[in-house]
Design an enzyme around this catalytic site. Structure first.
Site, short mmCIF file in Angstrom:
data_model
loop_
_atom_site.label_atom_id
_atom_site.label_comp_id
_atom_site.label_asym_id
_atom_site.label_seq_id
_atom_site.Cartn_x
_atom_site.Cartn_y
_atom_site.Cartn_z
N MET A 1 0.84 -1.19 0.00
CA MET A 1 0.00 0.00 0.00
C MET A 1 0.88 1.24 0.00
SD MET A 1 -2.90 1.50 0.03
CE MET A 1 -3.99 0.12 0.28
N CYS A 2 0.46 2.22 -0.76
CA CYS A 2 1.24 3.45 -0.87
C CYS A 2 0.31 4.66 -0.82
CB CYS A 2 2.02 3.50 -2.18
SG CYS A 2 3.05 2.05 -2.47
N GLY A 3 0.92 5.78 -0.52
CA GLY A 3 0.26 7.05 -0.75
C GLY A 3 0.98 7.72 -1.90
#
Length: 562
Positions: free
Chosen positions: A1-3
């Site tokens: 998961m990334c922003g």
């Protein structure tokens, strides 16, 4: 998961909006953060940044990725299946796999997306063609917002109320911004299954916009709206000759029907495979540890958003098959103070289902994490933080669901009256079961007014629209905990299978009472697994079960508290 965040602007300096969202971006990916300011040409300057939650690959893959051809990739996704994963090595992250494919194929992003199974949002700049691509997967499982004008484009995973005019990017296709001229133009390459009669993509930005003739084909969703082979007059599929008034006895009889049993077996097979990949495709490390060598087997790596109802209990039982028996599984249950007590309906069902799971899986340590939230804590956190994660949505329903989900995903509560904070890095949520299997009262009411055909059409419409109603908001909320939300009921294989079932094979809310007719196919699956207690729990909306919502308020009205 990334922003992820990208801004393309004709000015020389990045907007102050970048600094506003930095903390929210970093919360999504606490393991690494980097930003780059890049001049694309004499007209356009760009800002790229990413925060990383390390869930795949032996080593963390830093972003933004800049290829040897000076292309730029921000990838927030999981490759769970498809042709691309067949080439994947155990120690390689999906981000590396995506970047390598794009470099090898000269940036053929559309071909890439036809061979990927799994949730994603991405931003990709092709330097040679001066094209900026961005979008979400066909179900819109990861959040992506945008703000667009003739002089600036802002695309990012999570926003803030101080950034006006942000909107959720439609999951109707992949967008391409042409930057080869001083005035940019925007194209949409639609998913081939996107139904023109029921959906539209309205773009009212002050910019040249067109929908391209070329469409992106998703193997699983081809012929999605073809119902020519369906029988929409119910053949009394779920009728039984049982004289028993006991619902469980009736369900036992139904499972003896070969047609029903086959559908239940297929549903379970696909759901089990969906849970397996969402648990196994992840580093065996908890949220608090830095390496697998340091991470104790007693640290929970997987958590379940757990109301104790049908969806979450089935997922928890299946998860038991794929998590090492030496590790605990965290069951995160939230309750809000009403009249001085946390004894709310979801807490009671959670305790009952926890006991049923413990009985069926006695070798597993189940951590029932009781998360108790006071009115004061709710008000302060909602006003200072959660409101910015829910934005740009703003209804009372968004508020109640968003706040309840945020506190649950933080995982701070008590286990056996001892303070405990969940160490899980992966969270499994039951999102999507109601939309596909007829779990809402409105489905019963529609069937009373219309027919099985209309219900089938409505269930498919709700499934394909879930991106704009729930998933963007839920992704922003859950990921703020530094954990990755994963949705087993929204696996492509499972969605495609359910979509082909006539509506009367999924539910029968008229012939059966509440706690039986809604999501009947999943209830039968629960009975087959041995989860006989949760199989007959009446459906209860999350916001009412945890007692955050007030029954007199209408959920579709704008919330003044946001």
């Amino acid at each position: 998961m990334c922003g992820i965040i990208c801004a393309v602007t004709s000015s020389q300096k990045p907007s102050v909006e970048f600094s506003i969202v930095k903390n929210n971006l970093k919360s999504r990916g606490p393991d690494f953060f980097a930003e780059k300011v890049i001049s694309l040409d004499c007209t356009w300057n760009s800002y790229f940044a990413a925060s990383i939650l390390h869930t795949q690959g032996k080593f963390l893959t830093k972003q933004p990725i800049i290829t040897s051809k000076q292309d730029i990739l921000l990838w927030n996704g999981d490759v769970f299946g498809g042709d691309l994963i067949s080439k994947k090595l155990e120690d390689v992250s999906d981000t590396q796999l995506v970047a390598a494919f794009l470099e090898k194929t000269d940036g053929n992003i559309l071909n890439l997306l036809t061979i990927i199974e799994g949730p994603y949002s991405f931003i990709y700049y092709n330097q040679n063609q001066k094209l900026l691509w961005f979008g979400r997967d066909p179900l819109g499982r990861h959040s992506l917002l945008w703000k667009l004008s003739c002089k600036e484009l802002l695309v990012l995973s999570v926003g803030h109320k101080k950034i006006p005019n942000l909107r959720e990017i439609p999951a109707s296709g992949i967008f391409c911004l042409h930057l080869d001229k001083s005035i940019p133009s925007l194209c949409l390459y639609k998913w081939s299954h996107w139904n023109e009669c029921l959906f539209s993509c309205e773009i009212d930005f002050p910019i040249d916009f067109r929908i391209c003739d070329e469409k992106i084909h998703n193997f699983h969703f081809r012929n999605l709206w073809n119902y020519s082979n369906h029988t929409f007059t119910s053949p009394n599929f779920f009728k039984t000759n049982s004289n028993s008034s006991d619902i469980l006895n009736i369900m036992d009889d139904l499972l003896l029907n070969s047609s029903i049993g086959e559908s239940v077996d297929q549903l379970l097979d696909l759901l089990i495979k969906s849970c397996e990949k969402r648990i196994k495709i992840c580093k065996n490390i908890c949220k608090n540890c830095t390496t697998e060598d340091l991470c104790s087997k007693k640290h929970a790596k997987v958590g379940i958003l757990f109301s104790g109802g049908l969806d979450s209990t089935v997922i928890a039982y299946i998860a038991n098959k794929f998590v090492s028996h030496e590790e605990p599984i965290d069951l995160l249950n939230v309750a809000f103070n009403r009249n001085g007590s946390f004894n709310v309906p979801d807490r009671n069902t959670a305790i009952m289902s926890f006991r049923e799971l413990s009985s069926l899986c006695p070798n597993r340590i189940w951590n029932l994490v009781e998360i108790n939230i006071t009115e004061e804590e709710l008000i302060e956190t909602r006003e200072n933080h959660i409101c910015n994660l829910i934005y740009p949505l703003n209804t009372i329903l968004d508020e109640s669901l968003g706040c309840a989900l945020w506190f649950a995903c933080q995982g701070k509560g008590f286990v056996d009256n001892i303070p405990y904070t969940s160490t899980s890095k992966i969270l499994l949520l039951g999102t999507g079961a109601d939309e596909q299997l007829g779990g809402y009262v409105k489905h019963k009411n529609l069937l009373k007014r219309c027919n099985w055909h209309k219900l089938w059409e409505q269930l498919l419409k709700e499934t394909m629209e879930i991106s704009k109603r729930n998933l963007g908001r839920d992704d922003r909320i859950a990921s703020d905990s530094g954990r990755q939300p994963r949705f087993p009921f929204l696996d492509e294989h499972l969605v495609a299978f359910i979509a082909k079932l006539p509506s009367w094979q999924r539910c029968d809310p008229i012939s059966f009472p509440p706690g039986a007719g809604d999501k009947l196919l999943l209830r039968l699956a629960a009975v087959k697994l041995g989860l006989r207690q949760c199989a007959i729990f009446p459906k209860r909306a999350f916001q009412f079960g945890c007692r955050i919502a007030k029954s007199k308020e209408k959920g579709d009205k704008n919330s003044e508290r946001l």
